[in-house]
Design an enzyme around this catalytic site. Structure first.
Site, PDB file in Angstrom:
ATOM      1  N   ASP A  81    -126.592  11.132 -36.232  1.00  0.00           N
ATOM      2  CA  ASP A  81    -127.951  10.618 -36.075  1.00  0.00           C
ATOM      3  C   ASP A  81    -128.282   9.632 -37.197  1.00  0.00           C
ATOM      4  O   ASP A  81    -127.999   9.897 -38.373  1.00  0.00           O
ATOM      5  CB  ASP A  81    -128.934  11.785 -36.097  1.00  0.00           C
ATOM      6  N   ARG A 260    -137.481  22.684 -39.302  1.00  0.00           N
ATOM      7  CA  ARG A 260    -137.753  22.694 -40.744  1.00  0.00           C
ATOM      8  C   ARG A 260    -139.046  23.453 -41.045  1.00  0.00           C
ATOM      9  O   ARG A 260    -139.133  24.213 -42.012  1.00  0.00           O
ATOM     10  CB  ARG A 260    -137.859  21.268 -41.270  1.00  0.00           C
TER      11      ARG A 260
END
Length: 313
Positions: A81, A260
């Protein structure tokens, strides 16, 4: 079983979307693979340059390889990514990725084409797919920082020429999402008129939605009640918009911020409630369980639950 993203996107186009999940740790990989096997849902494992710098590219690759053996019924692809040329070329040469992203979106159109085409030519020789980006997303994620004023929507008039010149395999577009836990500019959300125009110009071509996390306000509130100081006005992409985007050719939806936030919430609450404990295994298990449950819900939302069997020959 590792499969080509081309196969994933061909199978899902217009019907469901593939969750592309950024991973940094063993716990995240365990949770993702465990959920993928349990849901019988295909997915992409995404590794960013920051993750490679943190854990080392070889370490992450070995963790993913081990997970594929622990959870043998999973159907997945491994994707780099937001890479530059150095990262993309290293990933291609490693023979452990079957998809890479070259992010030249901050360059001019011509420079973006030049850089993307160079990576495509090298990647396709090794049967590695390439994701490109046209338009710039706002927000912050890993080493990416783009001010709202600099964010630019993708111009539909450019997409056909860009894909033709680069021969990329999928295209990430800027249609109103943002990286990280940040508000949409103006609170307008996904610009479906732009997305529709792009689909009409690139029928059946896989579109990628970056910044696909929901940014659950309840998670942010729980983090802050446990000592955090996150912006409680932050928001992400609503479930309704995610589902709607699939009908406009969005095949791959990137998820990073939500996992996260989940990590922060689990660990802050754990150490707040049990300050006498210090063993990382205990909150680690709790995080894996919470992440697995989150991914099961995400697969269901994207319509991917039960679809992995369609990709097994």
């Amino acid at each position: 079983m590792i499969v080509s993203p081309k196969e994933l996107f061909t199978n899902c186009y217009g019907k469901y979307a593939i969750a592309a999940v950024n991973v940094f740790t063993m716990e995240q990989v365990h949770a993702l693979f465990r959920a993928g096997e349990k849901a019988n849902a295909p997915f992409l494992v995404q590794i960013t340059p920051a993750a490679r710098n943190y854990a080392h590219a070889n370490m992450l690759s070995k963790i993913i390889e081990a997970a594929s053996k622990i959870y043998p019924k999973t159907v997945y692809a491994v994707h780099l990514d937001h890479g530059d040329e150095e990262h993309a070329l290293d990933a291609i040469a490693s023979n452990t990725y079957n998809s890479v992203m070259i992010d030249a979106s901050h360059d001019s159109f011509d420079k973006n084409v030049e850089r993307t085409r160079a990576i495509v030519q090298k990647a396709h020789k090794k049967n590695v797919c390439v994701e490109a980006e046209l338009g710039v997303l706002s927000g912050i994620e890993d080493d990416i920082s783009v001010d709202e004023k600099e964010a630019r929507y993708t111009k539909p008039s450019e997409v056909e020429k860009f894909v033709e010149l680069t021969q990329c395999d999928s295209l990430a577009v800027a249609v109103g999402t943002s990286h990280g836990a940040y508000k949409f500019s103006g609170g307008e959300g996904i610009q479906f008129d732009i997305l529709e125009d792009i689909q009409q110009r690139l029928p059946y071509f896989p579109i990628v939605l970056h910044g696909g996390s929901a940014v659950n306000e309840k998670e942010i509130s729980r983090i802050n009640r446990s000592g955090g100081a996150l912006n409680e006005g932050a928001t992400g992409v609503s479930p309704e918009e995610i589902v709607k985007s699939i009908t406009y050719g969005v095949c791959k939806i990137n998820i990073a911020t939500d996992t996260r936030l989940l990590w922060a919430r689990v660990h802050r609450e754990f150490f707040r409630d049990t300050p006498e404990l210090f063993d990382p295994i205990v909150p680690g298990k709790k995080y894996m369980e919470a992440n697995e449950a989150f991914m099961l819900e995400k697969f269901e939302l994207l319509g991917a639950t039960g679809k992995a069997n369609q990709l097994i020959q």
